[in-house]
Write an enzyme that holds these catalytic residues in place. Structure first.
Site, PDB file in Angstrom:
ATOM      1  N   LYS A 162      -2.797   8.204   0.038  1.00 34.04           N
ATOM      2  CA  LYS A 162      -3.008   7.036  -0.563  1.00 34.04           C
ATOM      3  C   LYS A 162      -4.118   6.811  -1.010  1.00 34.04           C
ATOM      4  CE  LYS A 162       1.407   5.783   1.625  1.00 34.04           C
ATOM      5  NZ  LYS A 162       2.248   5.123   2.702  1.00 34.04           N
ATOM      6  N   GLN A 219       1.502   1.517   7.736  1.00 36.99           N
ATOM      7  CA  GLN A 219       2.322   2.925   7.901  1.00 36.99           C
ATOM      8  C   GLN A 219       3.224   2.975   8.823  1.00 36.99           C
ATOM      9  OE1 GLN A 219       1.928   5.035   5.240  1.00 36.99           O
ATOM     10  NE2 GLN A 219       3.364   6.404   6.072  1.00 36.99           N
ATOM     11  N   ASP A 277       4.666  -2.956  -0.184  1.00 40.94           N
ATOM     12  CA  ASP A 277       6.029  -1.680   0.250  1.00 40.94           C
ATOM     13  C   ASP A 277       7.148  -2.596  -0.121  1.00 40.94           C
ATOM     14  OD1 ASP A 277       5.536   0.586   1.471  1.00 40.94           O
ATOM     15  OD2 ASP A 277       4.861  -0.506   3.375  1.00 40.94           O
TER      16      ASP A 277
END
Ligand code: GUN
Length: 283
Positions: A52, A96, A119
């Site tokens: 990422k 995460q 997200d």
């Protein structure tokens, strides 16, 4: 033999469009910024986080990786999230998953400011998706939608069958297909006669985490098959939830693993970060 939907190629094209959009934002004095928080040393998570960070650099997005030890408490993580919520350089925050077991994931996800939730896991964002008015789309389902669109696959009126009902993939995937006027069925571990349902799919999306589970006899001739799975076989090879050899004989389009949905997920994170930066500078 099915047409292969090349996720790597579509991701590269989409990232080039994102890089151009970042340039354009920068010309207006806006630098989009992403913070990725990782707690502990899960090796798979470490790879995802590194990818990422690298992808951000490649399209010109500012990014920070915050690595916290396994022993981090929920309070400490909440205070880190609060600091990022108030940091003007940061437009998007991603924590995460999975988190260590002593930290309640829901508490953390709910603490992320919805307008920085790239997200799209916060209840405000899942609610907006449900009513068809989203700011951000969850990365994996959004990546699938881009792959369908760029492959010229019509969704309206089609029977779309989603196998798997996770909050991250299955449920939002069903919502996006519905928003695109698909007729949607969601299957799960308690579904009776799964094969009968999957055989009626024009578009079949599989996200269950079971290696090579969907076989050719479960797929209609000419169906579009999207494999969201990412499993490691005993021999160490990566494989999806779909048995590629038998299903590719019947499908009209199929995504491979690796090189299918995977590369699209990070691409959609980049797109959401761009959207977040735009939101923050609009007001
Ligand atoms: N872990 C595996 N997939 C994801 C994802 O899409 N977002 C986050 N935050 N963690 C993940």
């Amino acid at each position: 033999m099915a047409n292969i939907i090349d996720g790597k190629k579509i991701a590269a094209e989409t990232r080039a469009e994102i890089a151009a959009a970042v340039e354009e934002q920068k010309s207006r004095g806006i630098t989009p910024g992403l913070a990725v928080v990782i707690v502990g040393e899960n090796p798979a998570s470490q790879v995802y986080v590194r990818d990422k960070h690298k992808a951000c650099g490649e399209v010109g997005i500012y990014s920070e990786v915050i690595e916290l030890p396994e022993t981090t408490t929920e309070e400490e993580l909440l205070s880190k999230v609060a600091a990022l919520n108030n940091d003007d350089r940061i437009d998007g925050i991603l924590v995460q998953l999975p988190l260590p077991r002593h930290i309640n994931e829901e508490h953390i996800l709910n603490a992320i400011r919805p307008d920085k939730d790239v997200d799209a896991f916060h209840p405000v964002n899942t609610g907006k998706i449900m009513i068809g008015n989203p700011d951000f789309l969850p990365c994996t389902p959004a990546g699938v939608m881009v792959m369908l669109e760029k492959s010229g696959i019509e969704i309206a009126g089609k029977h779309c069958v989603v196998v798997g009902r996770s909050n991250i993939v299955g449920k939002p995937m069903a919502m996006l297909l519905l928003a695109a006027n698909g007729t949607v069925t969601v299957c799960h571990s308690k579904t009776r006669d799964l094969a009968e349902v999957t055989r009626s799919a024009d578009i079949l999306v599989v996200a269950i985490g079971r290696a090579d589970f969907i076989t050719g006899d479960m797929v209609k001739e000419g169906a579009v098959v999207i494999d969201v799975g990412m499993n490691r076989r005993a021999d160490g090879k990566l494989t999806g939830d779909v048995d590629f050899a038998s299903v590719s004989e019947k499908a009209s389009y199929i995504t491979p693993v690796p090189g299918g949905v995977g590369p699209m997920t990070i691409t959609m994170l980049l797109r959401n970060t761009l959207t977040a930066a735009e939101l923050h500078h609009k007001s």
